[in-house]
Design an enzyme around this catalytic site. Structure first.
Site, PDB file in Angstrom:
ATOM      1  N   MET A 138      -2.784 -14.764  -3.534  1.00 26.66           N
ATOM      2  CA  MET A 138      -2.917 -14.492  -4.962  1.00 26.66           C
ATOM      3  C   MET A 138      -2.766 -13.017  -5.322  1.00 26.66           C
ATOM      4  O   MET A 138      -2.563 -12.691  -6.489  1.00 26.66           O
ATOM      5  CB  MET A 138      -4.283 -14.976  -5.467  1.00 26.66           C
ATOM      6  CG  MET A 138      -5.449 -14.156  -4.960  1.00 26.66           C
ATOM      7  SD  MET A 138      -6.991 -14.385  -5.882  1.00 26.66           S
ATOM      8  CE  MET A 138      -6.603 -13.607  -7.434  1.00 26.66           C
ATOM      9  N   TYR A 139      -2.869 -12.115  -4.358  1.00 29.79           N
ATOM     10  CA  TYR A 139      -2.804 -10.694  -4.688  1.00 29.79           C
ATOM     11  C   TYR A 139      -1.405 -10.349  -5.199  1.00 29.79           C
ATOM     12  O   TYR A 139      -0.420 -10.411  -4.458  1.00 29.79           O
ATOM     13  CB  TYR A 139      -3.145  -9.833  -3.473  1.00 29.79           C
ATOM     14  CG  TYR A 139      -4.560  -9.966  -2.972  1.00 29.79           C
ATOM     15  CD1 TYR A 139      -5.562 -10.525  -3.774  1.00 29.79           C
ATOM     16  CD2 TYR A 139      -4.913  -9.532  -1.695  1.00 29.79           C
ATOM     17  CE1 TYR A 139      -6.861 -10.648  -3.324  1.00 29.79           C
ATOM     18  CE2 TYR A 139      -6.217  -9.643  -1.228  1.00 29.79           C
ATOM     19  CZ  TYR A 139      -7.179 -10.214  -2.047  1.00 29.79           C
ATOM     20  OH  TYR A 139      -8.474 -10.334  -1.581  1.00 29.79           O
ATOM     21  N   SER A 140      -1.347 -10.009  -6.467  1.00 27.58           N
ATOM     22  CA  SER A 140      -0.073  -9.731  -7.133  1.00 27.58           C
ATOM     23  C   SER A 140       0.914 -10.870  -6.923  1.00 27.58           C
ATOM     24  O   SER A 140       2.122 -10.662  -6.795  1.00 27.58           O
ATOM     25  CB  SER A 140       0.528  -8.404  -6.645  1.00 27.58           C
ATOM     26  OG  SER A 140      -0.318  -7.325  -6.972  1.00 27.58           O
TER      27      SER A 140
END
Length: 349
Positions: free
Chosen positions: A60-62
């Site tokens: 989900m990070y960026s």
């Protein structure tokens, strides 16, 4: 660098881990404080040159950009067998679409392959569930994760931020069925957030589970004077989320932050080194996740490994602490939305 075993495994890791949430193309995540690839790569390289071999990210990070940037940098600067890569699954990757997130078998099998493509590797060392998923039977999630390990796509399994009873249930089911076991717990723990000491950390110590600490510097609050709590670039825009984590504790926090400053002055080191050295006193803590934006922040983290606090110094840091809101078990997205709505300005993050 003095490497340690990760919990009861034979895996050697540095006692400092790089948290790669900081790295990601700005147009695909956190537009103000995330670093693009050009600015991220030198930091990954410096971490490797400092002896750090432990890197944590999440799908989900960026929206995958963090995995891409980290994967390319590690491919260019390191031997794959020398580094330990962890990534996570749970949060929505395709908003508004069915099976776009969660911990169903379908989601897990899809997302592990997507993460491996972005990271440019055929396996991750630790595959973690980012939050508990109350909408999916736990047995379904755990069996799917076991199959990921059996397929060779992950060497070990980990979990993050949940109630201790949920984690205990998961460990019990894994043992009962002979499934691959969680070897790590990634949780929120620092001098301003010690609620995990009540149940989760004792559980992990008893079960031989290593912990990886997110937000070890309390969103930077432990790295600067109390009056400058939001002075950092991320803190200035992420303040509402930090308020959710540390709300209604200002008086206690001020006393703790002041004591961190006093000890830093006495030792002639940075405040960050004091806060990280305190974490290292707890044997269940394998590594703090350092979301370094500068070379100096990496150097401070490494330098903290040579700083030993006395029992009296630790008591001075711990004495002002007061109970506070426990964020760990918030896994339901509707519940999270209600919490966010109660905090003025959160929608602007």
């Amino acid at each position: 660098m003095r490497y340690i075993k990760l919990g009861r495994t034979g895996l050697d890791v540095s006692p400092i881990a790089i948290g790669a949430m900081t790295y990601g193309q700005p147009d695909r995540g956190h537009p103000v404080w995330s670093l693009d690839e050009e600015n991220s790569r030198p930091l990954v390289k410096h971490a490797l040159e400092s002896g750090i071999n432990f890197f944590d990210t999440a799908n989900m990070y960026s929206y995958g950009s963090s995995e891409e940037i980290l994967g390319r940098a590690l491919k260019d600067y390191a031997d794959r067998d020398d580094v330990v890569i962890t990534t996570k699954v749970r949060h929505t990757m395709r908003p508004g679409r069915p099976n776009g997130g969660g911990l169903s078998r379908k989601a897990i099998m899809s997302e592990i392959d997507a993460s491996l493509r972005r990271l440019g590797t055929d396996h991750v060392d630790v595959y973690m569930i980012h939050r508990f998923d109350g909408a999916t039977p736990l047995e379904e999630t755990l069996e799917a994760l076991n199959d990921v390990v059996k397929a060779g796509k992950a060497r070990y399994l980990g979990a993050s931020s949940m109630h201790a009873w949920q984690f205990a249930k998961a460990l019990h089911l894994q043992e009962r069925h002979g499934w691959a076991r969680f070897v790590t717990m990634q949780d929120h723990y620092n001098l301003l957030a010690r609620e995990e000491e009540r149940e989760m950390l004792p559980l992990c110590a008893d079960e031989g589970v290593a912990t990886m600490v997110w937000s070890p510097l309390a969103r930077g609050r432990l790295a600067r004077p109390f009056e400058q709590a939001r002075a950092g670039e991320r803190a200035a825009t992420d303040g509402a989320f930090a308020d959710m984590l540390y709300r209604a504790t200002a008086d206690s926090d001020r006393l703790i932050v002041d004591e961190v400053g006093a000890l830093a002055d006495a030792h002639g080191v940075s405040r960050a080194q004091i806060a990280l050295a305190w974490l290292r006193r707890n044997p269940v803590v394998a590594a703090p996740l350092v979301g370094a934006r500068t070379v100096q922040q990496i150097d401070d983290a490494v330098a903290s490994l040579d700083l030993d606090l006395t029992d009296d110094e630790a008591r001075r840091l711990e004495a002002p602490y007061t109970p506070r809101y426990d964020f760990q078990g918030v896994s339901d997205e509707a519940e999270m939305d209600r919490i966010k709505a109660s905090i003025a300005g959160y929608a602007n993050i």
